[in-house]
Design an enzyme around this catalytic site. Structure first.
Site, PDB file in Angstrom:
ATOM      1  N   ASP A 255       0.658  -1.276  -0.260  1.00  0.00           N
ATOM      2  CA  ASP A 255       0.084   0.115  -0.088  1.00  0.00           C
ATOM      3  C   ASP A 255       0.665   1.399   0.026  1.00  0.00           C
ATOM      4  OD1 ASP A 255       0.848  -0.524   2.555  1.00  0.00           O
ATOM      5  OD2 ASP A 255      -1.228  -1.059   3.259  1.00  0.00           O
TER       6      ASP A 255
ATOM      7  N   ASN B  87      -7.444  -4.383  14.753  1.00  0.00           N
ATOM      8  CA  ASN B  87      -8.896  -4.742  14.527  1.00  0.00           C
ATOM      9  C   ASN B  87      -8.871  -5.735  13.478  1.00  0.00           C
ATOM     10  OD1 ASN B  87      -8.130  -3.456  12.093  1.00  0.00           O
ATOM     11  ND2 ASN B  87      -9.617  -1.750  12.201  1.00  0.00           N
TER      12      ASN B  87
ATOM     13  N   HIS C 193      -7.178  -5.914  10.483  1.00  0.00           N
ATOM     14  CA  HIS C 193      -6.929  -5.364   9.189  1.00  0.00           C
ATOM     15  C   HIS C 193      -5.397  -5.860   8.664  1.00  0.00           C
ATOM     16  CE1 HIS C 193      -4.905  -1.786  10.863  1.00  0.00           C
ATOM     17  NE2 HIS C 193      -4.090  -1.995  10.042  1.00  0.00           N
TER      18      HIS C 193
ATOM     19  N   GLU D 272      -9.948  -2.537   5.916  1.00  0.00           N
ATOM     20  CA  GLU D 272     -10.245  -2.498   7.249  1.00  0.00           C
ATOM     21  C   GLU D 272     -11.688  -3.315   7.282  1.00  0.00           C
ATOM     22  OE1 GLU D 272      -9.186  -0.753   9.368  1.00  0.00           O
ATOM     23  OE2 GLU D 272      -7.919   0.821   8.662  1.00  0.00           O
TER      24      GLU D 272
END
Length: 242
Positions: free
Chosen positions: A67, A136, A138, A143
């Site tokens: 990314d 979380n 990801h 997400e």
């Protein structure tokens, strides 16, 4: 899924670097999918150490990063291109033209994402994808709640991600609100996946991601469906898997 434990962060980093170095030795022109963040830094340091000793040769290796922030140039010290140059590329004998990171300065999201998908295809796919794991669940900037079938796409960063990243910027307003990221589909098409985790604060999400239900609410849970995943963590991060 294979699980390897290091006693501490250094031990975890060394085990992860061992797996990557084996891939490079077995296939010198391999395509490595790479990740940023604090967890892989020790792994990169170990790879650099072995390169300096003459044990590793990166001259034929191709890398494709997960990314990049939309709007940041590669010479911005908060960009992921800058991170990779600093922690790995500038320290080894890799050719920069063989290192790919999404083009954060391409304003046309559709164009930027298609170009990156084309790069992955042109390189013949990813032999081994390195991943960190968010609190979380990801992976990359995928997400909770996102679609599993996506390839490279532009994401709006969540408040929690912006909050987590603001410590790297002068002020919160400087944190980019969007990023280009490989999608879950892109990640799952890698031939092998290597996940690195460190710290007690990751223990709950490690257990949830790798022993809980497969759900878009925990993006990393989809890795349970891949046929060649290796999880490397320190004792603290794997404490609830033991």
């Amino acid at each position: 899924m294979k699980i390897y434990m290091g006693e501490d962060y250094k031990g975890m980093s060394r085990k992860a670097a061992n797996i990557i170095s084996a891939q490079i030795i077995l296939k010198p022109d391999c395509v490595l999918g790479l990740a940023t963040g604090s967890t892989p830094i020790g792994t990169y340091d170990q790879l650099v150490n072995w390169y300096e000793k003459g044990d590793l040769d990166f001259s034929k290796v191709v890398t494709i990063n997960l990314d990049e922030y939309k709007g940041l140039s590669g010479d911005n010290d908060q960009s992921y291109r800058y991170f990779m140059n600093k922690h790995l590329f500038d320290r080894i004998n890799i050719y920069k033209e063989n290192t790919y990171v999404p083009n954060g300065l391409e304003a046309d999201s559709k164009k930027a994402c298609q170009e990156y998908n084309d790069i992955i295809t042109k390189c013949g796919g990813i032999d081994m994808q390195l991943l960190g794991l968010g609190h979380n669940g990801h992976i990359g900037f995928n997400e909770p709640g996102g679609a599993f079938e996506k390839e490279t796409h532009c994401v709006n960063l969540t408040k929690s991600t912006i909050e987590a990243n603001k410590r790297f910027f002068e002020k919160e307003e400087d944190v980019p609100r969007q990023a280009y990221t490989m999608g879950i589909k892109s990640i799952m098409q890698a031939k092998k996946i290597l996940v690195v985790v460190s710290g007690e604060d990751k223990a709950d999400i490690v257990k949830e991601a790798f022993t809980g239900p497969v759900t878009p609410e925990v993006p990393a849970s989809v890795l349970q469906l891949h046929n060649d995943v290796t999880l490397v963590g320190d004792r603290a991060a794997l404490s609830k898997m033991l």
